[in-house]
Scaffold this motif. Structure first.
Motif, PDB file in Angstrom:
ATOM      1  N   UNK A  77       0.820  -1.212   0.000  1.00 56.96           N
ATOM      2  CA  UNK A  77       0.000   0.000   0.000  1.00 56.96           C
ATOM      3  C   UNK A  77       0.851   1.259   0.000  1.00 56.96           C
ATOM      4  N   UNK A  78       1.894   1.278   0.805  1.00 55.18           N
ATOM      5  CA  UNK A  78       2.767   2.453   0.857  1.00 55.18           C
ATOM      6  C   UNK A  78       3.511   2.638  -0.461  1.00 55.18           C
ATOM      7  N   UNK A  79       3.921   1.539  -1.085  1.00 51.71           N
ATOM      8  CA  UNK A  79       4.613   1.647  -2.372  1.00 51.71           C
ATOM      9  C   UNK A  79       3.661   2.184  -3.448  1.00 51.71           C
ATOM     10  N   UNK A  80       2.437   1.708  -3.470  1.00 50.29           N
ATOM     11  CA  UNK A  80       1.460   2.227  -4.428  1.00 50.29           C
ATOM     12  C   UNK A  80       1.222   3.714  -4.221  1.00 50.29           C
ATOM     13  N   UNK A  81       1.163   4.148  -2.978  1.00 48.52           N
ATOM     14  CA  UNK A  81       1.004   5.580  -2.695  1.00 48.52           C
ATOM     15  C   UNK A  81       2.194   6.369  -3.249  1.00 48.52           C
ATOM     16  N   UNK A  82       3.404   5.848  -3.052  1.00 52.65           N
ATOM     17  CA  UNK A  82       4.600   6.529  -3.561  1.00 52.65           C
ATOM     18  C   UNK A  82       4.603   6.580  -5.079  1.00 52.65           C
ATOM     19  N   UNK A  83       4.186   5.497  -5.718  1.00 55.72           N
ATOM     20  CA  UNK A  83       4.149   5.458  -7.182  1.00 55.72           C
ATOM     21  C   UNK A  83       3.097   6.417  -7.741  1.00 55.72           C
ATOM     22  N   UNK A  84       1.969   6.505  -7.076  1.00 55.86           N
ATOM     23  CA  UNK A  84       0.930   7.431  -7.524  1.00 55.86           C
ATOM     24  C   UNK A  84       1.380   8.878  -7.335  1.00 55.86           C
ATOM     25  N   UNK A  85       2.136   9.132  -6.270  1.00 52.46           N
ATOM     26  CA  UNK A  85       2.621  10.489  -6.013  1.00 52.46           C
ATOM     27  C   UNK A  85       3.771  10.877  -6.936  1.00 52.46           C
ATOM     28  N   UNK A  86       4.567   9.893  -7.356  1.00 56.81           N
ATOM     29  CA  UNK A  86       5.711  10.164  -8.225  1.00 56.81           C
ATOM     30  C   UNK A  86       5.778   9.073  -9.299  1.00 56.81           C
ATOM     31  N   UNK A  87       5.183   9.310 -10.465  1.00 56.47           N
ATOM     32  CA  UNK A  87       5.115   8.277 -11.498  1.00 56.47           C
ATOM     33  C   UNK A  87       6.474   7.826 -12.032  1.00 56.47           C
ATOM     34  N   UNK A  88       7.542   8.570 -11.742  1.00 52.13           N
ATOM     35  CA  UNK A  88       8.872   8.136 -12.171  1.00 52.13           C
ATOM     36  C   UNK A  88       9.283   6.839 -11.482  1.00 52.13           C
ATOM     37  N   UNK A  89       8.609   6.490 -10.385  1.00 57.60           N
ATOM     38  CA  UNK A  89       8.928   5.242  -9.678  1.00 57.60           C
ATOM     39  C   UNK A  89       8.324   4.012 -10.355  1.00 57.60           C
ATOM     40  N   UNK A  90       7.532   4.222 -11.402  1.00 58.54           N
ATOM     41  CA  UNK A  90       6.924   3.097 -12.122  1.00 58.54           C
ATOM     42  C   UNK A  90       7.765   2.819 -13.359  1.00 58.54           C
ATOM     43  N   UNK A  91       8.218   1.584 -13.486  1.00 57.37           N
ATOM     44  CA  UNK A  91       8.980   1.214 -14.671  1.00 57.37           C
ATOM     45  C   UNK A  91       8.069   1.246 -15.885  1.00 57.37           C
ATOM     46  N   UNK A  92       8.635   1.276 -17.058  1.00 54.74           N
ATOM     47  CA  UNK A  92       7.858   1.416 -18.284  1.00 54.74           C
ATOM     48  C   UNK A  92       8.489   0.612 -19.388  1.00 54.74           C
ATOM     49  N   UNK A  93       7.710   0.473 -20.444  1.00 55.96           N
ATOM     50  CA  UNK A  93       6.337   0.913 -20.700  1.00 55.96           C
ATOM     51  C   UNK A  93       5.318  -0.188 -20.405  1.00 55.96           C
ATOM     52  N   UNK A  94       4.138   0.235 -20.038  1.00 55.81           N
ATOM     53  CA  UNK A  94       2.989  -0.655 -19.944  1.00 55.81           C
ATOM     54  C   UNK A  94       2.112  -0.388 -21.153  1.00 55.81           C
ATOM     55  N   UNK A  95       1.548  -1.455 -21.715  1.00 59.66           N
ATOM     56  CA  UNK A  95       0.633  -1.339 -22.847  1.00 59.66           C
ATOM     57  C   UNK A  95      -0.602  -2.168 -22.532  1.00 59.66           C
ATOM     58  N   UNK A  96      -1.766  -1.607 -22.868  1.00 57.40           N
ATOM     59  CA  UNK A  96      -3.040  -2.299 -22.676  1.00 57.40           C
ATOM     60  C   UNK A  96      -3.799  -2.358 -23.997  1.00 57.40           C
ATOM     61  N   UNK A  97      -4.291  -3.536 -24.328  1.00 57.43           N
ATOM     62  CA  UNK A  97      -5.214  -3.720 -25.450  1.00 57.43           C
ATOM     63  C   UNK A  97      -6.380  -4.557 -24.924  1.00 57.43           C
ATOM     64  N   UNK A  98      -7.329  -4.868 -25.808  1.00 50.49           N
ATOM     65  CA  UNK A  98      -8.435  -5.717 -25.371  1.00 50.49           C
ATOM     66  C   UNK A  98      -7.982  -7.149 -25.098  1.00 50.49           C
TER      67      UNK A  98
END
Length: 114
Positions: A77-98
């Protein structure tokens, strides 16, 4: 088919993934520059679940102060809060399709959902 990519133009893997999407016939690409349009916490939860990952597996250490701040040792939960506050903490890229969500490292992983 619609594809959404959470993109950082400064990232080579993200640029290569976007190029695959743009070069695939029939794919309409929605590009989200996630550093300018940060993730909602709930969206991160859903992306990680759909990609079969934990937030800890998606934590970006390189090029951030995440390691110095001890983010890898936080509870989920704390990590998700940090990632939402600073998106640079999320690795990339994510892709979504159907067909699903992929964390596209290497970039060819995107072909699994095209």
């Amino acid at each position: 088919m619609k594809a959404t990519i959470w993109h950082n133009p400064a990232c080579g893997t993200s640029r290569k993934t976007l190029a695959i999407l743009e070069d695939t016939p029939g794919v309409e690409v929605d590009v989200i520059l996630y550093l300018k349009t940060p993730y909602a916490r709930e969206r991160l939860v859903q992306l990680f679940a759909d990609a079969g990952m934990t937030p800890h597996e998606a934590l970006r250490l390189m090029g951030t102060d995440a390691q110095e701040r001890g983010l890898g040792g936080l509870d989920t939960d704390a990590l998700l809060d940090a990632m939402a506050a600073n998106p640079a903490y999320v690795n990339r890229p994510f892709v979504e399709t159907d067909k699903g969500v992929r964390y596209c490292r290497p970039q060819d992983k995107v072909r699994e959902i095209l």
